[in-house]
Scaffold this active site. Structure first.
Site, PDB file in Angstrom:
ATOM      1  N   ASN A   9       0.876  -1.181   0.000  1.00  0.00           N
ATOM      2  CA  ASN A   9       0.000   0.000   0.000  1.00  0.00           C
ATOM      3  C   ASN A   9       0.904   1.219   0.000  1.00  0.00           C
ATOM      4  OD1 ASN A   9      -1.848   1.996   0.358  1.00  0.00           O
ATOM      5  ND2 ASN A   9      -2.452   1.408   2.435  1.00  0.00           N
ATOM      6  N   TRP A  10       0.995   1.842  -1.164  1.00  0.00           N
ATOM      7  CA  TRP A  10       1.914   2.979  -1.297  1.00  0.00           C
ATOM      8  C   TRP A  10       1.350   4.252  -0.670  1.00  0.00           C
ATOM      9  CZ3 TRP A  10       3.592   2.185  -7.122  1.00  0.00           C
ATOM     10  CH2 TRP A  10       4.551   1.156  -7.178  1.00  0.00           C
ATOM     11  N   LYS A  11       0.095   4.248  -0.306  1.00  0.00           N
ATOM     12  CA  LYS A  11      -0.539   5.439   0.283  1.00  0.00           C
ATOM     13  C   LYS A  11      -0.284   6.647  -0.638  1.00  0.00           C
ATOM     14  CE  LYS A  11      -0.270   3.150   4.698  1.00  0.00           C
ATOM     15  NZ  LYS A  11      -0.138   3.208   6.140  1.00  0.00           N
ATOM     16  N   HIS A  91      -9.566   0.780   5.372  1.00  0.00           N
ATOM     17  CA  HIS A  91      -8.248   1.090   5.947  1.00  0.00           C
ATOM     18  C   HIS A  91      -8.431   2.110   7.067  1.00  0.00           C
ATOM     19  CE1 HIS A  91      -4.148   2.426   6.458  1.00  0.00           C
ATOM     20  NE2 HIS A  91      -3.764   1.336   5.818  1.00  0.00           N
ATOM     21  N   GLU A  93      -6.797   4.576   7.950  1.00  0.00           N
ATOM     22  CA  GLU A  93      -6.613   5.988   7.578  1.00  0.00           C
ATOM     23  C   GLU A  93      -7.869   6.539   6.910  1.00  0.00           C
ATOM     24  OE1 GLU A  93      -2.886   5.417   5.519  1.00  0.00           O
ATOM     25  OE2 GLU A  93      -1.946   4.950   7.442  1.00  0.00           O
ATOM     26  N   GLU A 164      -4.876  -4.934  10.841  1.00  0.00           N
ATOM     27  CA  GLU A 164      -3.868  -3.894  11.023  1.00  0.00           C
ATOM     28  C   GLU A 164      -4.143  -3.131  12.316  1.00  0.00           C
ATOM     29  OE1 GLU A 164      -2.096  -2.641   6.965  1.00  0.00           O
ATOM     30  OE2 GLU A 164      -3.820  -1.402   7.390  1.00  0.00           O
ATOM     31  N   GLY A 170       2.858   2.474  10.729  1.00  0.00           N
ATOM     32  CA  GLY A 170       3.800   3.572  10.521  1.00  0.00           C
ATOM     33  C   GLY A 170       4.508   4.030  11.778  1.00  0.00           C
ATOM     34  N   SER A 210       3.906  -1.839  10.355  1.00  0.00           N
ATOM     35  CA  SER A 210       5.359  -1.820  10.528  1.00  0.00           C
ATOM     36  C   SER A 210       6.014  -3.160  10.205  1.00  0.00           C
ATOM     37  CB  SER A 210       5.730  -1.352  11.951  1.00  0.00           C
ATOM     38  OG  SER A 210       5.291  -0.022  12.155  1.00  0.00           O
ATOM     39  N   GLY A 231       3.054  -0.953   4.188  1.00  0.00           N
ATOM     40  CA  GLY A 231       3.135   0.454   3.825  1.00  0.00           C
ATOM     41  C   GLY A 231       4.573   0.862   3.546  1.00  0.00           C
ATOM     42  N   GLY A 232       5.215   1.456   4.536  1.00  0.00           N
ATOM     43  CA  GLY A 232       6.542   2.053   4.369  1.00  0.00           C
ATOM     44  C   GLY A 232       7.566   1.144   3.711  1.00  0.00           C
TER      45      GLY A 232
HETATM   46  O1  G3H Z   1      -1.663  -0.419   4.587  1.00  0.00           O
HETATM   47  C1  G3H Z   1      -0.609  -0.576   5.189  1.00  0.00           C
HETATM   48  C2  G3H Z   1      -0.530  -0.333   6.601  1.00  0.00           C
HETATM   49  O2  G3H Z   1      -1.185   0.822   6.969  1.00  0.00           O
HETATM   50  C3  G3H Z   1       0.811  -0.534   7.216  1.00  0.00           C
HETATM   51  O3  G3H Z   1       1.652   0.575   7.026  1.00  0.00           O
HETATM   52  P1  G3H Z   1       3.156   0.485   7.557  1.00  0.00           P
HETATM   53  O4  G3H Z   1       3.738  -0.786   6.988  1.00  0.00           O
HETATM   54  O5  G3H Z   1       3.833   1.704   7.022  1.00  0.00           O
HETATM   55  O6  G3H Z   1       3.084   0.426   9.045  1.00  0.00           O
END
Ligand code: G3H
Length: 252
Positions: A9-11, A91, A93, A164, A170, A210, A231-232
């Site tokens: 998930n590149w957000k 999600h 967010e 999650e 994050g 994370s 994500g990150g």
């Molecule tokens: O969609 C992915 C998640 O929100 C995890 O994000 P993260 O790996 O940056 O903690």
């Protein structure tokens, strides 16, 4: 035996050019793992014309209506021509920052299922809920908001859930493999109650929060964790490839 599924998930990261450059640098990935990228909407056109080496394409957001006065939104029919197969729903967010309610998440989930796309339903608890001992009840209620009344519903080709914990997203804090496994096992048991044992046994339940190349192996080796929503650590090709390689190794 459920196949490992690793989804990036590149957000709100990567222009269209940067998204294509990611795939230009991505090493070959093992075929034993299913992979997908939830790219920003503005990168989908470029990615639809780029070689993705077997990585599925997903969209991070959409509106459940077919068309109408929804300024700034896109419909599933607008996404489909780009080869989008997966869409994110629920999600944290979207729930927290953009005030998407359980009911709206359900509307999105079933709109995607009806359209023939594969929605990934995200659930997870805040630290306050976890500390109060309510993590299982909270996430089960999030499942119920979507699967509680199945009257007239036809499930998507595959049920994919992403657990999650919000406090792990994050933050660099990761649930222990044991805690994540307990939560994913609880979710699978609840899916069995709601959707039947066969659907629950086949559903893929991902962990997100994370996840990094150096902590993924223990998570992906758990019986009820079938991959990750990352994500990150999915933003760099080498890091994403390392997650897939280590995940593949951890599952034998
Ligand atoms: O969609 C992915 C998640 O929100 C995890 O994000 P993260 O790996 O940056 O903690």
């Amino acid at each position: 035996m459920r196949k490992l599924l690793i989804m990036a998930n590149w957000k709100m990261n990567k222009t269209a050019g940067e998204a294509v450059a990611f795939f230009d640098s991505l090493p070959a990935l093992p075929a034993e793992v299913d992979t997908a990228v939830f790219a920003p909407l503005t990168a989908l056109d470029a990615l639809s014309k780029a070689p993705l080496a077997g990585v599925g394409l997903g969209a991070q957001n959409f509106h459940p209506a077919a068309a109408g006065a929804f300024t700034g939104e896109v419909s599933l029919a607008m996404l489909a021509p780009f080869g989008v197969r997966y869409v994110l729903t629920g999600h944290s967010e979207r729930r927290d920052l953009f005030k998407e309610s359980d009911a709206f998440v359900a509307e999105k989930y079933w709109a995607a299922a009806d359209y023939g796309m594969m929605p990934v339903l995200c659930v997870g608890e805040s630290m306050a809920i976890r500390e109060a001992g309510g993590a299982e009840a909270h996430t089960r209620a999030q499942l119920d908001a979507v699967f509680g009344d199945m009257t007239g519903r036809v499930l998507p080709k595959e049920v994919i859930i992403a657990y999650e914990p919000i406090w792990a997203i994050g933050t660099g804090l990761t649930a222990t493999a044991e805690d994540a496994e307990a939560m994913c096992a609880s979710l699978r048991a609840h899916l069995a109650d709601r959707l039947g044992k066969d659907v629950a046994a086949q559903a893929r339940i991902l962990y997100g929060g994370s996840v990094k190349p150096d902590n993924c192996a223990a998570l992906f080796a758990q019986e009820n964790i079938d991959g990750g929503l990352i994500g990150g650590a999915s933003l760099e090709p080498a890091s994403f490839a390392a997650l897939v390689e280590k995940g593949c190794a951890s599952c034998g």
